[in-house]
Design a protein around this motif. Sequence first.
Motif, PDB file in Angstrom:
ATOM      1  N   ILE A 144       0.648  -1.201  -0.309  1.00  0.00           N
ATOM      2  CA  ILE A 144       0.213  -0.011  -0.145  1.00  0.00           C
ATOM      3  C   ILE A 144       0.888   1.206  -0.200  1.00  0.00           C
ATOM      4  CG2 ILE A 144      -1.650   1.448   1.144  1.00  0.00           C
ATOM      5  CD1 ILE A 144      -2.768  -1.377   2.241  1.00  0.00           C
ATOM      6  N   LEU A 145       0.819   1.828  -1.064  1.00  0.00           N
ATOM      7  CA  LEU A 145       1.488   3.179  -1.267  1.00  0.00           C
ATOM      8  C   LEU A 145       0.928   4.333  -1.338  1.00  0.00           C
ATOM      9  CD1 LEU A 145       4.014   1.303  -3.980  1.00  0.00           C
ATOM     10  CD2 LEU A 145       4.391   1.725  -1.515  1.00  0.00           C
ATOM     11  N   ASN A 146       0.536   5.087  -0.354  1.00  0.00           N
ATOM     12  CA  ASN A 146      -0.496   6.235  -0.101  1.00  0.00           C
ATOM     13  C   ASN A 146       0.593   7.631   0.084  1.00  0.00           C
ATOM     14  OD1 ASN A 146      -2.450   4.688  -0.558  1.00  0.00           O
ATOM     15  ND2 ASN A 146      -3.256   4.408   1.860  1.00  0.00           N
ATOM     16  N   ILE A 179       3.608  -1.052   3.695  1.00  0.00           N
ATOM     17  CA  ILE A 179       2.724   0.157   3.894  1.00  0.00           C
ATOM     18  C   ILE A 179       3.163   1.458   3.980  1.00  0.00           C
ATOM     19  CG2 ILE A 179       0.460   0.677   4.871  1.00  0.00           C
ATOM     20  CD1 ILE A 179       0.267  -2.174   5.869  1.00  0.00           C
ATOM     21  N   GLU A 180       2.829   2.263   3.300  1.00  0.00           N
ATOM     22  CA  GLU A 180       3.407   3.606   3.222  1.00  0.00           C
ATOM     23  C   GLU A 180       2.262   4.605   3.352  1.00  0.00           C
ATOM     24  OE1 GLU A 180       5.990   4.943   0.233  1.00  0.00           O
ATOM     25  OE2 GLU A 180       7.467   3.361   0.740  1.00  0.00           O
ATOM     26  N   SER A 181       1.859   5.338   4.306  1.00  0.00           N
ATOM     27  CA  SER A 181       0.521   6.003   4.606  1.00  0.00           C
ATOM     28  C   SER A 181       0.854   7.138   5.556  1.00  0.00           C
ATOM     29  CB  SER A 181      -0.606   5.060   5.182  1.00  0.00           C
ATOM     30  OG  SER A 181      -0.312   4.792   6.516  1.00  0.00           O
ATOM     31  N   MET A 237       6.554  -0.613   7.671  1.00  0.00           N
ATOM     32  CA  MET A 237       5.464   0.581   7.602  1.00  0.00           C
ATOM     33  C   MET A 237       6.306   1.625   7.718  1.00  0.00           C
ATOM     34  SD  MET A 237       3.145  -1.497  10.310  1.00  0.00           S
ATOM     35  CE  MET A 237       4.191  -2.460  10.719  1.00  0.00           C
ATOM     36  N   VAL A 238       5.789   2.888   7.080  1.00  0.00           N
ATOM     37  CA  VAL A 238       6.170   4.073   7.103  1.00  0.00           C
ATOM     38  C   VAL A 238       4.895   4.973   7.370  1.00  0.00           C
ATOM     39  CG1 VAL A 238       7.175   6.244   5.994  1.00  0.00           C
ATOM     40  CG2 VAL A 238       8.149   3.978   5.810  1.00  0.00           C
ATOM     41  N   SER A 239       4.770   5.955   8.168  1.00  0.00           N
ATOM     42  CA  SER A 239       3.660   6.821   8.533  1.00  0.00           C
ATOM     43  C   SER A 239       3.990   8.072   9.060  1.00  0.00           C
ATOM     44  CB  SER A 239       2.663   5.968   9.843  1.00  0.00           C
ATOM     45  OG  SER A 239       1.573   6.662  10.068  1.00  0.00           O
TER      46      SER A 239
END
Length: 305
Positions: A38-40, A65-67, A96-98
Amino acid sequence: TLINIEKTVIRDVTIRNSAYWTVHLIGCNDASIDGISILNNLKIRNGDGIDVDHSKNVRIANCHIESGDDCICLKNRREFEEYGSCEDIVVTNCTMVSRSCAIKIGSENMDKINNVLFNNCIIKNSNRGIGIQNRDEGTVTNVIFSNMIVDCMFYSDVWWGKAEPIYVTSYPRAVGNHKDAGWRFPKGATEGRCGEVSRIYFTNIKCTSENGIFVGGDTQDKVNHIYFEDVDLLLQKRTAYEGGIYDKRPCVGEGFIHDKTYGFYIDTASDILIDDCTVTWGDIRPDQAAEGIGQKDVRNLKIKE
């Protein structure tokens, strides 16, 4: 959004630039999410990655996941209360990155979140790492976080959080906060209340951040039996944002605590164990830097070396 689905499998797909929650499971049972990306956009608020809502027997594995908002979030929203608790959730081997909180439990939780395991995950370049943010009458129990690397730093004030690598809290909601409207209260209620957070375990977690670990509740008994074992924290100043601040939002009253930057800051809690944990400062040691553990209104804090 998937609602009331039995045996769901989402595998080996890439989803980009979602404007809102990307994968939302509501009242689902026996769900597997494996190998998805998931690349947001990191600037889009409410752009969550995976939200597990009133669902049971969920496995999330091997995802990136990046969001802008939370990467993986467990919750029980009031709109779907007929589906009951959120239980038996396993998350493994994810990165993850947030800009908000990479792993979050809450803030919406009007039921029970129980039996949760996060293992072998990496969080990097995030505003907050692991967060239990209980703000409703539901409870959070039997949660294990193990074998993780967490890297945080200060980002824009538009996000909740102040670079806390680990954050365990339970506070009642405010009434007038624009991000915390009264419609989240139980029907007929004019003020909120918050449930117990207990039996939360952190084992073998390596953190690098500009801020320390925060634990707190509105009463001593609300947040209890929180265990830290082999949790190592490197406090490393990397941005120009001012330190010496912890973020309690959303909550009644003042949303921030202004104090020195401790490795562990515990404010109103009970039965806390800190076992074989280390806190060290990096090359830059700011004026607000403090040693070790800060505590206020804590009952039965045990520290083992």
